[in-house]
Design a protein around this motif. Sequence first.
Motif, PDB file in Angstrom:
ATOM      1  N   LEU A   5       0.826  -1.197   0.000  1.00  0.00           N
ATOM      2  CA  LEU A   5       0.000   0.000   0.000  1.00  0.00           C
ATOM      3  C   LEU A   5       0.863   1.250   0.000  1.00  0.00           C
ATOM      4  CD1 LEU A   5      -2.612  -1.017   2.744  1.00  0.00           C
ATOM      5  CD2 LEU A   5      -2.796  -1.319   0.272  1.00  0.00           C
ATOM      6  N   ILE A   6       0.447   2.244  -0.765  1.00  0.00           N
ATOM      7  CA  ILE A   6       1.111   3.534  -0.775  1.00  0.00           C
ATOM      8  C   ILE A   6       0.627   4.335   0.424  1.00  0.00           C
ATOM      9  CG2 ILE A   6       1.270   5.740  -2.004  1.00  0.00           C
ATOM     10  CD1 ILE A   6       1.071   4.171  -4.607  1.00  0.00           C
ATOM     11  N   ILE A   7       1.529   4.912   1.197  1.00  0.00           N
ATOM     12  CA  ILE A   7       1.166   5.762   2.324  1.00  0.00           C
ATOM     13  C   ILE A   7       0.902   7.174   1.800  1.00  0.00           C
ATOM     14  CG2 ILE A   7       1.915   6.727   4.526  1.00  0.00           C
ATOM     15  CD1 ILE A   7       1.359   3.740   4.579  1.00  0.00           C
ATOM     16  N   ASP A   8      -0.283   7.691   2.098  1.00  0.00           N
ATOM     17  CA  ASP A   8      -0.690   8.991   1.584  1.00  0.00           C
ATOM     18  C   ASP A   8      -1.186   9.868   2.729  1.00  0.00           C
ATOM     19  OD1 ASP A   8      -1.486  11.088  -0.062  1.00  0.00           O
ATOM     20  OD2 ASP A   8      -3.450  10.213  -0.430  1.00  0.00           O
ATOM     21  N   THR A   9      -0.488  10.973   2.995  1.00  0.00           N
ATOM     22  CA  THR A   9      -0.912  11.874   4.072  1.00  0.00           C
ATOM     23  C   THR A   9      -1.956  12.877   3.614  1.00  0.00           C
ATOM     24  OG1 THR A   9       0.959  13.353   3.608  1.00  0.00           O
ATOM     25  CG2 THR A   9       1.277  11.662   5.304  1.00  0.00           C
ATOM     26  N   GLY A  10      -2.377  12.790   2.355  1.00  0.00           N
ATOM     27  CA  GLY A  10      -3.374  13.717   1.852  1.00  0.00           C
ATOM     28  C   GLY A  10      -4.774  13.135   1.764  1.00  0.00           C
ATOM     29  N   SER A  11      -4.938  11.860   2.104  1.00  0.00           N
ATOM     30  CA  SER A  11      -6.253  11.224   2.086  1.00  0.00           C
ATOM     31  C   SER A  11      -6.389  10.343   3.326  1.00  0.00           C
ATOM     32  CB  SER A  11      -6.447  10.399   0.811  1.00  0.00           C
ATOM     33  OG  SER A  11      -5.512   9.340   0.754  1.00  0.00           O
ATOM     34  N   ALA A  12      -7.614   9.849   3.578  1.00  0.00           N
ATOM     35  CA  ALA A  12      -7.854   9.125   4.828  1.00  0.00           C
ATOM     36  C   ALA A  12      -8.206   7.657   4.638  1.00  0.00           C
ATOM     37  CB  ALA A  12      -8.986   9.818   5.610  1.00  0.00           C
ATOM     38  N   LEU A  13      -8.592   7.253   3.452  1.00  0.00           N
ATOM     39  CA  LEU A  13      -9.096   5.904   3.238  1.00  0.00           C
ATOM     40  C   LEU A  13      -7.971   4.912   2.967  1.00  0.00           C
ATOM     41  CD1 LEU A  13     -11.714   4.166   2.752  1.00  0.00           C
ATOM     42  CD2 LEU A  13     -11.425   4.713   0.321  1.00  0.00           C
ATOM     43  N   THR A  14      -8.081   3.717   3.561  1.00  0.00           N
ATOM     44  CA  THR A  14      -7.234   2.588   3.179  1.00  0.00           C
ATOM     45  C   THR A  14      -8.049   1.718   2.245  1.00  0.00           C
ATOM     46  OG1 THR A  14      -5.887   2.566   5.189  1.00  0.00           O
ATOM     47  CG2 THR A  14      -6.090   0.487   3.993  1.00  0.00           C
ATOM     48  N   ALA A  15      -7.526   1.422   1.067  1.00  0.00           N
ATOM     49  CA  ALA A  15      -8.291   0.675   0.069  1.00  0.00           C
ATOM     50  C   ALA A  15      -7.367  -0.217  -0.754  1.00  0.00           C
ATOM     51  CB  ALA A  15      -9.043   1.641  -0.849  1.00  0.00           C
ATOM     52  N   LEU A  16      -7.899  -1.379  -1.144  1.00  0.00           N
ATOM     53  CA  LEU A  16      -7.156  -2.356  -1.926  1.00  0.00           C
ATOM     54  C   LEU A  16      -8.139  -3.138  -2.801  1.00  0.00           C
ATOM     55  CD1 LEU A  16      -7.752  -5.105   0.014  1.00  0.00           C
ATOM     56  CD2 LEU A  16      -6.103  -3.878   1.418  1.00  0.00           C
ATOM     57  N   PRO A  17      -7.664  -3.845  -3.823  1.00  0.00           N
ATOM     58  CA  PRO A  17      -8.573  -4.462  -4.788  1.00  0.00           C
ATOM     59  C   PRO A  17      -9.377  -5.642  -4.218  1.00  0.00           C
ATOM     60  CG  PRO A  17      -6.374  -4.199  -5.714  1.00  0.00           C
ATOM     61  CD  PRO A  17      -6.264  -3.971  -4.243  1.00  0.00           C
ATOM     62  N   CYS A  18     -10.646  -5.719  -4.636  1.00  0.00           N
ATOM     63  CA  CYS A  18     -11.504  -6.866  -4.328  1.00  0.00           C
ATOM     64  C   CYS A  18     -11.197  -8.004  -5.306  1.00  0.00           C
ATOM     65  CB  CYS A  18     -12.971  -6.494  -4.484  1.00  0.00           C
ATOM     66  SG  CYS A  18     -13.719  -5.685  -3.068  1.00  0.00           S
ATOM     67  N   ALA A  19     -11.460  -9.237  -4.872  1.00  0.00           N
ATOM     68  CA  ALA A  19     -11.281 -10.392  -5.750  1.00  0.00           C
ATOM     69  C   ALA A  19     -12.222 -10.342  -6.943  1.00  0.00           C
ATOM     70  CB  ALA A  19     -11.497 -11.681  -4.961  1.00  0.00           C
ATOM     71  N   ASP A  20     -13.394  -9.704  -6.769  1.00  0.00           N
ATOM     72  CA  ASP A  20     -14.377  -9.641  -7.844  1.00  0.00           C
ATOM     73  C   ASP A  20     -14.320  -8.334  -8.628  1.00  0.00           C
ATOM     74  OD1 ASP A  20     -15.249  -8.141  -5.699  1.00  0.00           O
ATOM     75  OD2 ASP A  20     -17.370  -8.639  -5.952  1.00  0.00           O
ATOM     76  N   CYS A  21     -13.202  -7.630  -8.539  1.00  0.00           N
ATOM     77  CA  CYS A  21     -13.077  -6.343  -9.226  1.00  0.00           C
ATOM     78  C   CYS A  21     -12.935  -6.564 -10.734  1.00  0.00           C
ATOM     79  CB  CYS A  21     -11.867  -5.575  -8.700  1.00  0.00           C
ATOM     80  SG  CYS A  21     -11.601  -3.986  -9.530  1.00  0.00           S
ATOM     81  N   PRO A  22     -13.849  -6.003 -11.545  1.00  0.00           N
ATOM     82  CA  PRO A  22     -13.756  -6.174 -12.991  1.00  0.00           C
ATOM     83  C   PRO A  22     -12.812  -5.182 -13.660  1.00  0.00           C
ATOM     84  CG  PRO A  22     -15.753  -4.992 -12.459  1.00  0.00           C
ATOM     85  CD  PRO A  22     -15.093  -5.322 -11.142  1.00  0.00           C
ATOM     86  N   HIS A  23     -12.383  -4.146 -12.919  1.00  0.00           N
ATOM     87  CA  HIS A  23     -11.517  -3.135 -13.533  1.00  0.00           C
ATOM     88  C   HIS A  23     -10.453  -2.686 -12.531  1.00  0.00           C
ATOM     89  CE1 HIS A  23     -10.263   0.532 -15.677  1.00  0.00           C
ATOM     90  NE2 HIS A  23     -10.741  -0.074 -16.752  1.00  0.00           N
ATOM     91  N   CYS A  24      -9.589  -3.632 -12.143  1.00  0.00           N
ATOM     92  CA  CYS A  24      -8.446  -3.342 -11.269  1.00  0.00           C
ATOM     93  C   CYS A  24      -7.172  -3.802 -11.961  1.00  0.00           C
ATOM     94  CB  CYS A  24      -8.584  -4.057  -9.924  1.00  0.00           C
ATOM     95  SG  CYS A  24      -9.876  -3.376  -8.841  1.00  0.00           S
ATOM     96  N   GLY A  25      -6.074  -3.116 -11.667  1.00  0.00           N
ATOM     97  CA  GLY A  25      -4.809  -3.421 -12.323  1.00  0.00           C
ATOM     98  C   GLY A  25      -4.175  -4.719 -11.857  1.00  0.00           C
ATOM     99  N   LYS A  26      -3.071  -5.091 -12.504  1.00  0.00           N
ATOM    100  CA  LYS A  26      -2.361  -6.325 -12.156  1.00  0.00           C
ATOM    101  C   LYS A  26      -1.447  -6.141 -10.950  1.00  0.00           C
ATOM    102  CE  LYS A  26      -2.439  -8.186 -16.865  1.00  0.00           C
ATOM    103  NZ  LYS A  26      -1.623  -8.691 -18.013  1.00  0.00           N
ATOM    104  N   HIS A  27      -0.930  -4.920 -10.760  1.00  0.00           N
ATOM    105  CA  HIS A  27      -0.117  -4.593  -9.585  1.00  0.00           C
ATOM    106  C   HIS A  27       1.007  -5.614  -9.366  1.00  0.00           C
ATOM    107  CE1 HIS A  27      -3.283  -1.747  -9.067  1.00  0.00           C
ATOM    108  NE2 HIS A  27      -4.183  -2.647  -8.746  1.00  0.00           N
ATOM    109  N   GLN A  28       1.922  -5.642 -10.303  1.00  0.00           N
ATOM    110  CA  GLN A  28       2.971  -6.658 -10.301  1.00  0.00           C
ATOM    111  C   GLN A  28       4.187  -6.297  -9.446  1.00  0.00           C
ATOM    112  OE1 GLN A  28       2.586  -9.661 -11.779  1.00  0.00           O
ATOM    113  NE2 GLN A  28       0.510  -9.056 -12.309  1.00  0.00           N
ATOM    114  N   HIS A  29       3.956  -6.119  -8.139  1.00  0.00           N
ATOM    115  CA  HIS A  29       5.098  -5.907  -7.254  1.00  0.00           C
ATOM    116  C   HIS A  29       5.713  -7.250  -6.883  1.00  0.00           C
ATOM    117  CE1 HIS A  29       2.361  -7.082  -3.989  1.00  0.00           C
ATOM    118  NE2 HIS A  29       1.473  -6.290  -4.578  1.00  0.00           N
ATOM    119  N   ALA A  30       6.931  -7.203  -6.364  1.00  0.00           N
ATOM    120  CA  ALA A  30       7.700  -8.436  -6.176  1.00  0.00           C
ATOM    121  C   ALA A  30       7.219  -9.301  -5.023  1.00  0.00           C
ATOM    122  CB  ALA A  30       9.181  -8.088  -5.981  1.00  0.00           C
ATOM    123  N   SER A  31       6.720  -8.690  -3.941  1.00  0.00           N
ATOM    124  CA  SER A  31       6.437  -9.464  -2.733  1.00  0.00           C
ATOM    125  C   SER A  31       5.212 -10.363  -2.854  1.00  0.00           C
ATOM    126  CB  SER A  31       6.274  -8.520  -1.533  1.00  0.00           C
ATOM    127  OG  SER A  31       5.201  -7.616  -1.757  1.00  0.00           O
TER     128      SER A  31
END
Length: 208
Positions: A5-31
Amino acid sequence: KSFDLIIDTGSALTALPCADCPHCGKHQHASSAGSRFDQAHSSSAKKVGCRAPPPGMHCRSCGASDSCEYSVSYTEGSSIRGRAVEDIFWFGADASAQPRGVRATFGCQTYESGLFYSQVADGISGFSMAETYGPTLFDYLRIATGAPDVFSMCLSEKVGAMVLGANVPATLSASWIPYTGSSSYAVALQDIRISGRSIGCQASRYSS
């Protein structure tokens, strides 16, 4: 389940992709590339109801089965939307202590656009003091554990550290940025240099 997750001091919501998301990226990080949250496979997850959300939580709209839905647009042009979910977040501790589980509400994304779709990281964790979307993830940690209302980040070119509820270790050489007391975290601009040479503008001009 692990997420980047990217830490953002300009917003308040923590959010990440749902398994059923039809329009979410691949997010190919190493871990843990392509991580998504699957509520159906979590024994501790709970739906956040639109009619009775957690204290301080604001629902943008009500979805199917009274689900609390959110929609956020960011300054650089990207946007996310989805439904709010409650589950357990595990916060790491030092080597002598076990990680601490804290129940928290977060966004389960069903749509991403712009940088949120193309970025390597899965999502975002907001640390803003503005109460636009209710408590931050750090707020839930403070409420559950009684941790001090302070977090610190140490940034360098090679490594970094983030400590919740305390200062970075005293052994680290850090330059502290004074808190301005406004509704957001800000860094006071002192000078602009091009090829090592100052443009000669007084610092007071940058704050006007």
